[in-house]
Design an enzyme around this catalytic site. Structure first.
Site, PDB file in Angstrom:
ATOM      1  N   LYS A 158      25.941   7.315  -0.681  1.00  0.00           N
ATOM      2  CA  LYS A 158      24.516   7.439  -0.363  1.00  0.00           C
ATOM      3  C   LYS A 158      23.701   7.801  -1.600  1.00  0.00           C
ATOM      4  CE  LYS A 158      24.119   9.523   4.006  1.00  0.00           C
ATOM      5  NZ  LYS A 158      24.297  10.715   4.872  1.00  0.00           N
ATOM      6  N   GLY A 164      14.814   6.797   4.921  1.00  0.00           N
ATOM      7  CA  GLY A 164      14.511   5.674   5.804  1.00  0.00           C
ATOM      8  C   GLY A 164      15.708   4.788   6.069  1.00  0.00           C
ATOM      9  N   ILE A 203      31.711   8.859   9.334  1.00  0.00           N
ATOM     10  CA  ILE A 203      32.116   9.232  10.687  1.00  0.00           C
ATOM     11  C   ILE A 203      31.936   8.002  11.575  1.00  0.00           C
ATOM     12  CG2 ILE A 203      31.768  10.935  12.534  1.00  0.00           C
ATOM     13  CD1 ILE A 203      31.936  12.639  10.162  1.00  0.00           C
ATOM     14  N   GLU A 288      20.817  16.176   6.593  1.00  0.00           N
ATOM     15  CA  GLU A 288      19.645  16.427   5.759  1.00  0.00           C
ATOM     16  C   GLU A 288      18.606  17.215   6.552  1.00  0.00           C
ATOM     17  OE1 GLU A 288      17.095  13.230   4.618  1.00  0.00           O
ATOM     18  OE2 GLU A 288      17.435  12.091   6.441  1.00  0.00           O
ATOM     19  N   ARG A 292       8.875  18.348   7.663  1.00  0.00           N
ATOM     20  CA  ARG A 292       7.576  17.894   8.198  1.00  0.00           C
ATOM     21  C   ARG A 292       7.675  17.825   9.719  1.00  0.00           C
ATOM     22  NH1 ARG A 292       9.797  13.005   9.759  1.00  0.00           N
ATOM     23  NH2 ARG A 292      11.209  12.137   8.245  1.00  0.00           N
ATOM     24  N   VAL A 295       8.263  12.131  14.136  1.00  0.00           N
ATOM     25  CA  VAL A 295       7.763  11.194  15.148  1.00  0.00           C
ATOM     26  C   VAL A 295       8.160  11.670  16.544  1.00  0.00           C
ATOM     27  CG1 VAL A 295       7.894   8.814  15.996  1.00  0.00           C
ATOM     28  CG2 VAL A 295       7.934   9.249  13.528  1.00  0.00           C
ATOM     29  N   ARG A 338       9.914   4.352  21.333  1.00  0.00           N
ATOM     30  CA  ARG A 338       8.924   3.936  20.335  1.00  0.00           C
ATOM     31  C   ARG A 338       8.553   2.481  20.621  1.00  0.00           C
ATOM     32  NH1 ARG A 338      10.668   6.401  14.444  1.00  0.00           N
ATOM     33  NH2 ARG A 338      11.599   8.337  15.204  1.00  0.00           N
TER      34      ARG A 338
HETATM   35  P1  ADP Z   1      17.947   8.696   5.725  1.00  0.00           P
HETATM   36  O1  ADP Z   1      17.422   9.844   4.920  1.00  0.00           O
HETATM   37  O2  ADP Z   1      17.859   7.404   4.974  1.00  0.00           O
HETATM   38  O3  ADP Z   1      17.409   8.636   7.104  1.00  0.00           O
HETATM   39  P2  ADP Z   1      20.420   9.960   6.653  1.00  0.00           P
HETATM   40  O4  ADP Z   1      21.328  10.650   5.719  1.00  0.00           O
HETATM   41  O5  ADP Z   1      19.538  10.813   7.527  1.00  0.00           O
HETATM   42  O6  ADP Z   1      19.530   8.920   5.814  1.00  0.00           O
HETATM   43  O7  ADP Z   1      21.241   8.975   7.577  1.00  0.00           O
HETATM   44  C1  ADP Z   1      20.608   8.058   8.442  1.00  0.00           C
HETATM   45  C2  ADP Z   1      21.580   7.495   9.437  1.00  0.00           C
HETATM   46  O8  ADP Z   1      22.713   6.900   8.767  1.00  0.00           O
HETATM   47  C3  ADP Z   1      22.197   8.515  10.392  1.00  0.00           C
HETATM   48  O9  ADP Z   1      21.366   8.774  11.496  1.00  0.00           O
HETATM   49  C4  ADP Z   1      23.493   7.818  10.761  1.00  0.00           C
HETATM   50  O10 ADP Z   1      23.239   6.811  11.744  1.00  0.00           O
HETATM   51  C5  ADP Z   1      23.913   7.114   9.479  1.00  0.00           C
HETATM   52  N1  ADP Z   1      24.836   7.963   8.651  1.00  0.00           N
HETATM   53  C6  ADP Z   1      24.486   8.761   7.618  1.00  0.00           C
HETATM   54  N2  ADP Z   1      25.559   9.409   7.102  1.00  0.00           N
HETATM   55  C7  ADP Z   1      26.638   9.013   7.813  1.00  0.00           C
HETATM   56  C8  ADP Z   1      28.059   9.337   7.788  1.00  0.00           C
HETATM   57  N3  ADP Z   1      28.577  10.194   6.914  1.00  0.00           N
HETATM   58  N4  ADP Z   1      28.863   8.723   8.695  1.00  0.00           N
HETATM   59  C9  ADP Z   1      28.347   7.841   9.596  1.00  0.00           C
HETATM   60  N5  ADP Z   1      27.046   7.507   9.678  1.00  0.00           N
HETATM   61  C10 ADP Z   1      26.184   8.069   8.801  1.00  0.00           C
END
Ligand code: ADP
Length: 446
Positions: A158, A164, A203, A288, A292, A295, A338
């Protein structure tokens, strides 16, 4: 004291903030771009200022223009809504340096949580469970390979500055990781101007469950339960509900307690959300923090009777939280869909145009947050959210039935919307049983 708030946003969230301010007897200033002259928030605010052309970088992201608009109108506070500049620490700082109250957390908190690997490190140190993975950004492919070997495949790479749902790549073996490592880093550099990436365990079929927190400037932080946001399309939420079908009182207290501990560790105030990923065994891991209003905040408001946006404003006035943890009550079940101007049958292609006819549903337990009205022209420059339709029932099934009934009453003519997709999901067996995960929509063929 806050007497006048400038709302640095548009669409339904600008309307939402104006409503909260009015109930508190506070005047409001709307800002709008050239393409938004006829937008509802402009009509509802006490005053309005045109801040530039339709392109967002010249209007809603234009910090000097926003500050000038606040100065001209004599506003004393600025609410950023969500999106646009809401999580830009530089904007929060500029508001404060220019003598305005920023209705949100401190710039330091925004900055700390904006770096996703740093946020994970801070939360881990505070005792919050995090997804196993690299401790901070990756230094080399060798390091990535060795961590992946230790925690086991599959893994996900990541972007440190990602958001987003973008900048993520899954790897199921060493060969894929070598490829993902290079591609993710190049993509992150191009998309976010920051090529740093980190790695965590992927996961399989997880749930996305998040906890709403709110704190004041006197060290008090409470949680308002969870929201299940597993119905997503390409990592973007489409349906949210509270409570989660798999969270019981014990798990809620555990997740809520952890979220409050994490927020306190960084001296957090205002509304915020701790996002967790939950595996099939109901283990939860911090992903994370969003610094803020979100939605999907209305589902929490429906089951707690608590106005999160009003509370954000009161907290910004340095008041103490109006509620203690022991006084938080959860009543019934709420679900939000939504309604976006997109065609779900054609790969969710955005649909701009004029709303020829609109009829809003009503009746028991229905809430609508929207900026659209009959004759409104949807500008093509902004996100496609038209309306949040929220149903509250005594239990989950009543909320589902009310939402289905409301979707039947809803008429939007002139543009394509995601409403037909929501009807399908609400009729699907897995959803009715609460057996959902982040790949559920893909499983229905979307
Ligand atoms: P963003 O900041 O781009 O929204 P996130 O870290 O919140 O990114 O992750 C967004 C989505 O990606 C999560 O809701 C989940 O569906 C998927 N995701 C993120 N990390 C993992 C992980 N370690 N294993 C499986 N799915 C993940």
């Amino acid at each position: 004291m806050i007497k006048k708030i400038l709302v640095a946003n548009r669409g339904e969230i600008a309307v939402r903030v104006i409503r909260a301010a009015k109930e508190l007897g506070i005047k409001t200033v709307a800002v709008f771009s050239e393409g938004d002259e006829e937008s509802l928030h402009v009509f509802l605010a006490d005053e309005s200022v045109r801040i530039g052309p339709s392109q967002v970088n010249k209007s809603y992201l234009n910090i000097p223009m926003l500050i000038a608009a606040a100065e001209i109108t004599g506003a004393d506070a600025i609410h950023p809504g969500y999106g646009f500049l809401a999580e830009n620490p530089n904007f929060a700082e500029t508001c404060i340096d220019s003598g305005f109250i920023f209705i949100g957390p401190s710039p330091d908190a925004i900055k700390a949580m904006g770096d996703k690997s740093e946020a994970k490190r801070m939360m881990k140190n505070a005792g919050v469970p995090v997804v196993p993975g690299s401790d901070g950004p990756l230094k080399s492919l060798e390091e990535a390979l060795s961590i992946a070997k230790e925690i086991g495949y599959p893994v996900i790479v990541k972007a440190v500055s990602g958001g987003g749902g973008r900048g993520m790549r899954i790897a199921r073996d060493e060969k894929e990781l070598a490829l993902s490592y290079r591609m993710a880093s190049t993509e992150a550099e191009a998309a976010f101007g920051d090529g740093r990436i980190y790695l965590e365990k992927y996961i399989e079929n997880p749930r996305h469950i998040e906890v709403q927190v709110i704190g004041d400037m006197h060290g008090n932080v409470i949680h308002l339960g969870e929201r299940e946001c597993s119905i997503q399309r390409r990592h973007q939420k489409l349906i949210e509900e509270s409570p989660s079908p798999i969270v019981d009182k014990k798990m809620r207290e555990k997740m809520g307690g952890v979220a409050v501990k994490g927020a306190k560790a960084i001296g957090y105030f205002s509304a915020g959300t701790m996002e967790f990923i939950v595996d099939r065994d109901r283990n939860f891991y911090f992903m994370e923090m969003n610094t803020r209003i979100q939605v999907e905040h209305p589902v929490t408001e429906m089951i707690t009777g608590f106005d999160l946006v009003k509370e954000q404003i009161l907290v910004a006035m340095e008041e103490k939280l109006s509620l203690k943890q022991k006084d938080v009550r959860f009543t019934g079940h709420a679900i939000e869909v939504r309604v976006n101007a997109e065609n779900p049958e054609k790969g969710f292609v955005p649909s701009a145009g004029k709303i020829e006819t609109v009829h809003f549903p009503g009746g028991p337990g229905i809430r609508i947050d929207t900026h659209i009205y009959q004759g409104y022209k949807i500008p093509p420059y902004y996100d496609s959210l038209l309306m949040k339709l929220i149903a509250h029932g005594r239990d989950r099934m009543e909320a589902i039935e009310r939402l289905r009934r409301a979707l039947d009453e809803l008429v939007i003519e002139g543009v394509d919307t995601t409403a037909p997709l929501h009807k399908k999901v609400l009729e699907s067996e897995g959803f009715i049983e609460g057996d959902i995960h982040t790949g559920y929509l893909a499983g229905l063929g979307y």
